[in-house]
Design a protein around this motif. Structure first.
Motif, PDB file in Angstrom:
ATOM      1  N   SER A  15      33.577  36.638  37.457  1.00 53.69           N
ATOM      2  CA  SER A  15      33.585  35.197  37.771  1.00 53.69           C
ATOM      3  C   SER A  15      34.633  34.470  36.916  1.00 53.69           C
ATOM      4  N   ALA A  16      34.819  34.924  35.673  1.00 57.57           N
ATOM      5  CA  ALA A  16      35.864  34.301  34.840  1.00 57.57           C
ATOM      6  C   ALA A  16      37.251  34.626  35.418  1.00 57.57           C
ATOM      7  N   ILE A  17      37.397  35.849  35.943  1.00 58.60           N
ATOM      8  CA  ILE A  17      38.696  36.210  36.531  1.00 58.60           C
ATOM      9  C   ILE A  17      38.941  35.393  37.792  1.00 58.60           C
ATOM     10  N   ASP A  18      37.880  35.236  38.617  1.00 59.36           N
ATOM     11  CA  ASP A  18      38.025  34.416  39.830  1.00 59.36           C
ATOM     12  C   ASP A  18      38.426  32.989  39.470  1.00 59.36           C
ATOM     13  N   ALA A  19      37.809  32.460  38.406  1.00 60.19           N
ATOM     14  CA  ALA A  19      38.145  31.088  37.993  1.00 60.19           C
ATOM     15  C   ALA A  19      39.613  31.018  37.557  1.00 60.19           C
ATOM     16  N   ALA A  20      40.072  32.074  36.866  1.00 60.80           N
ATOM     17  CA  ALA A  20      41.490  32.106  36.454  1.00 60.80           C
ATOM     18  C   ALA A  20      42.390  32.197  37.696  1.00 60.80           C
ATOM     19  N   LEU A  21      41.958  33.017  38.683  1.00 60.86           N
ATOM     20  CA  LEU A  21      42.779  33.192  39.893  1.00 60.86           C
ATOM     21  C   LEU A  21      42.868  31.897  40.696  1.00 60.86           C
ATOM     22  N   ASP A  22      41.815  31.060  40.603  1.00 56.56           N
ATOM     23  CA  ASP A  22      41.852  29.776  41.313  1.00 56.56           C
ATOM     24  C   ASP A  22      43.040  28.926  40.870  1.00 56.56           C
ATOM     25  N   LEU A  23      43.485  29.174  39.633  1.00 50.51           N
ATOM     26  CA  LEU A  23      44.613  28.389  39.110  1.00 50.51           C
ATOM     27  C   LEU A  23      45.950  28.908  39.638  1.00 50.51           C
ATOM     28  N   CYS A  24      45.880  30.038  40.308  1.00 51.90           N
ATOM     29  CA  CYS A  24      47.116  30.689  40.757  1.00 51.90           C
ATOM     30  C   CYS A  24      46.888  31.217  42.171  1.00 51.90           C
ATOM     31  N   PRO A  25      46.845  30.302  43.157  1.00 54.93           N
ATOM     32  CA  PRO A  25      46.355  30.657  44.495  1.00 54.93           C
ATOM     33  C   PRO A  25      47.175  31.749  45.192  1.00 54.93           C
ATOM     34  N   GLY A  26      46.506  32.392  46.155  1.00 57.85           N
ATOM     35  CA  GLY A  26      47.189  33.370  47.011  1.00 57.85           C
ATOM     36  C   GLY A  26      46.933  34.808  46.627  1.00 57.85           C
ATOM     37  N   ALA A  27      46.121  35.043  45.574  1.00 61.33           N
ATOM     38  CA  ALA A  27      45.921  36.430  45.111  1.00 61.33           C
ATOM     39  C   ALA A  27      45.014  37.188  46.059  1.00 61.33           C
ATOM     40  N   ARG A  28      45.322  38.452  46.234  1.00 57.93           N
ATOM     41  CA  ARG A  28      44.423  39.344  46.981  1.00 57.93           C
ATOM     42  C   ARG A  28      44.135  40.546  46.097  1.00 57.93           C
ATOM     43  N   ALA A  29      42.910  41.063  46.236  1.00 51.35           N
ATOM     44  CA  ALA A  29      42.534  42.195  45.388  1.00 51.35           C
ATOM     45  C   ALA A  29      43.126  43.477  45.956  1.00 51.35           C
ATOM     46  N   ALA A  30      43.706  44.302  45.082  1.00 49.01           N
ATOM     47  CA  ALA A  30      44.152  45.636  45.502  1.00 49.01           C
ATOM     48  C   ALA A  30      42.912  46.511  45.483  1.00 49.01           C
ATOM     49  N   LEU A  31      42.841  47.461  46.394  1.00 56.01           N
ATOM     50  CA  LEU A  31      41.628  48.268  46.499  1.00 56.01           C
ATOM     51  C   LEU A  31      41.350  49.041  45.230  1.00 56.01           C
ATOM     52  N   PRO A  32      40.090  49.023  44.761  1.00 53.97           N
ATOM     53  CA  PRO A  32      39.766  49.862  43.611  1.00 53.97           C
ATOM     54  C   PRO A  32      39.990  51.328  43.955  1.00 53.97           C
ATOM     55  N   ILE A  33      40.216  52.107  42.909  1.00 47.54           N
ATOM     56  CA  ILE A  33      40.551  53.519  43.096  1.00 47.54           C
ATOM     57  C   ILE A  33      39.558  54.231  44.009  1.00 47.54           C
TER      58      ILE A  33
END
Ligand SMILES: Nc1nc2c(ncn2[C@@H]2O[C@H](COP(=O)(O)OP(=O)(O)OP(=O)(O)O)[C@@H](O)[C@H]2O)c(=O)[nH]1
Length: 329
Positions: free
Chosen positions: A298-316
């Motif tokens: 949730s902290a990472i999501d909050a950080a990503l909100d500040l930098c829009p457009g991110a998509r998660a790369a698939l976990p291994i």
């Protein structure tokens, strides 16, 4: 003819890629093939190697000492097919690799018949090792204890008293450990490629479990260039439990027509974005690594909100079979 292999290990962010870049710029008489292993779903190190080398193999999707030993073996087989081009292999292990697991690859055929481990070197982040959790410190000490020489890197960032404490901690683990102070991993290639007084009995103990059980990573990408200010906001908002972050970015900067290439580094609670003169890559990519269970989504999501457009790369684990490493010719 058998090819010598120089293995570079060291905990996350200790300076392994910095050393590989230094050696590629100063190879002496060697023609080097480079194998690079990154723990995250994206191999950022592959792009951080700054010498245009066509002799580079990427080993991503896991840790080379436990999850993707087969990939290391097939990477070496690819090198052996072109062995007349090279005089030496440089292997950069992921920061969570245990050398015992890596060395096992060289005990088995066909690798044993074609390669020999000529040197094993470890980087220590002198500015950060005393801050690591118990398990990560143990891993860093194991990496050092199995090495022929330990490079105490980043000595520019700490006073002598801290350097002394680090030395004492390492030598308490192994009295005969050989230590060399360095900054930016600047070490003469003769020291690494010349004859080494090798650690006589490198323990070949079994690696307990997989490093993906102890550490986890999250990787993100952006298809459109990122505003430099927005990325700075993201980097500053990242939770402090992250052990390592790195990224290759396409950053837009005020009054600049084209996006620039930026390198994001986060280690030991320090973060930086270095702008390069080259144009930004098509896609920006970031990898974050923490101990399993400590990657605060949730902290990472909050950080990503500040930098829009991110998509998660698939976990291994959700990927198809890891790609076979391919050597570029
Ligand atoms: N101040 C300082 N920074 C350093 C030194 N050596 C490396 N760095 C920086 O530390 C960061 C991590 O260095 P890398 O060489 O990428 O570390 P690494 O061990 O390859 O990292 P992983 O592959 O992620 O485990 C980068 O920002 C380097 O520029 C040093 O001696 N002093």
């Amino acid at each position: 003819m058998m090819l010598p292999v120089t293995i570079v290990c060291g905990f996350l962010g200790a300076g392994k890629t910095t050393l590989i870049n230094h050696l590629l710029h100063n190879p002496g008489s060697e023609r080097l093939a480079v194998l690079v292993n990154d723990f995250g779903a994206i191999n950022i190190d592959q792009d951080l190697i700054k010498v245009e080398t066509e002799n580079q193999i990427e080993l991503s999707n896991g840790c080379v000492c436990c999850s993707i030993r087969d990939d290391l073996a097939s990477g070496l087989v690819s090198v052996s097919r072109l062995s007349s081009k090279f005089t030496r292999v440089l292997l950069e292990c992921s920061g969570v690799s245990h050398p015992a697991g890596v060395l096992r690859v060289f005990d088995n055929d066909p690798i044993r018949a074609q390669f020999y481990v000529d040197g094993l070197f470890c980087l220590i982040d002198t500015s950060n090792i005393l801050e690591l959790d118990y398990q990560s410190t143990e891993l860093a000490i194991d990496q050092a204890a199995m090495s022929d020489l330990v490079l105490l890197n980043k000595t520019d960032l700490v006073p002598e008293a801290v350097q002394l404490e680090v030395r004492q901690m390492l030598q308490a683990a192994q009295r005969s450990m050989k230590l060399l102070d360095v900054v930016n991993a600047q070490v003469s290639p003769e020291i690494l490629f010349g004859p080494t007084e090798q650690v006589r009995h490198r323990a070949r103990g079994a690696v307990q479990g997989k490093h993906s059980d102890v550490y986890e990573s999250a990787s993100f990408y952006w298809d459109a260039p990122i505003r430099a200010e927005a990325f700075r906001g993201f980097a500053e908002a990242l939770p402090s439990q992250i052990l390592r972050g790195k990224g290759l970015l396409s950053l837009t900067i005020k009054d600049q027509e084209r996006p620039s290439r930026g390198i994001f580094q986060f280690v030991g609670k320090r973060s930086s974005v270095e702008l390069e003169s080259a144009e930004g890559p098509e896609r920006s990519q970031v990898v974050l690594i923490a101990r399993r269970g400590e990657l605060d989504r949730s902290a990472i999501d909050a950080a990503l909100d500040l930098c829009p457009g991110a998509r998660a790369a698939l976990p291994i684990a959700q990927r198809r079979r890891p790609r076979r490493p391919k050597i570029c010719e």
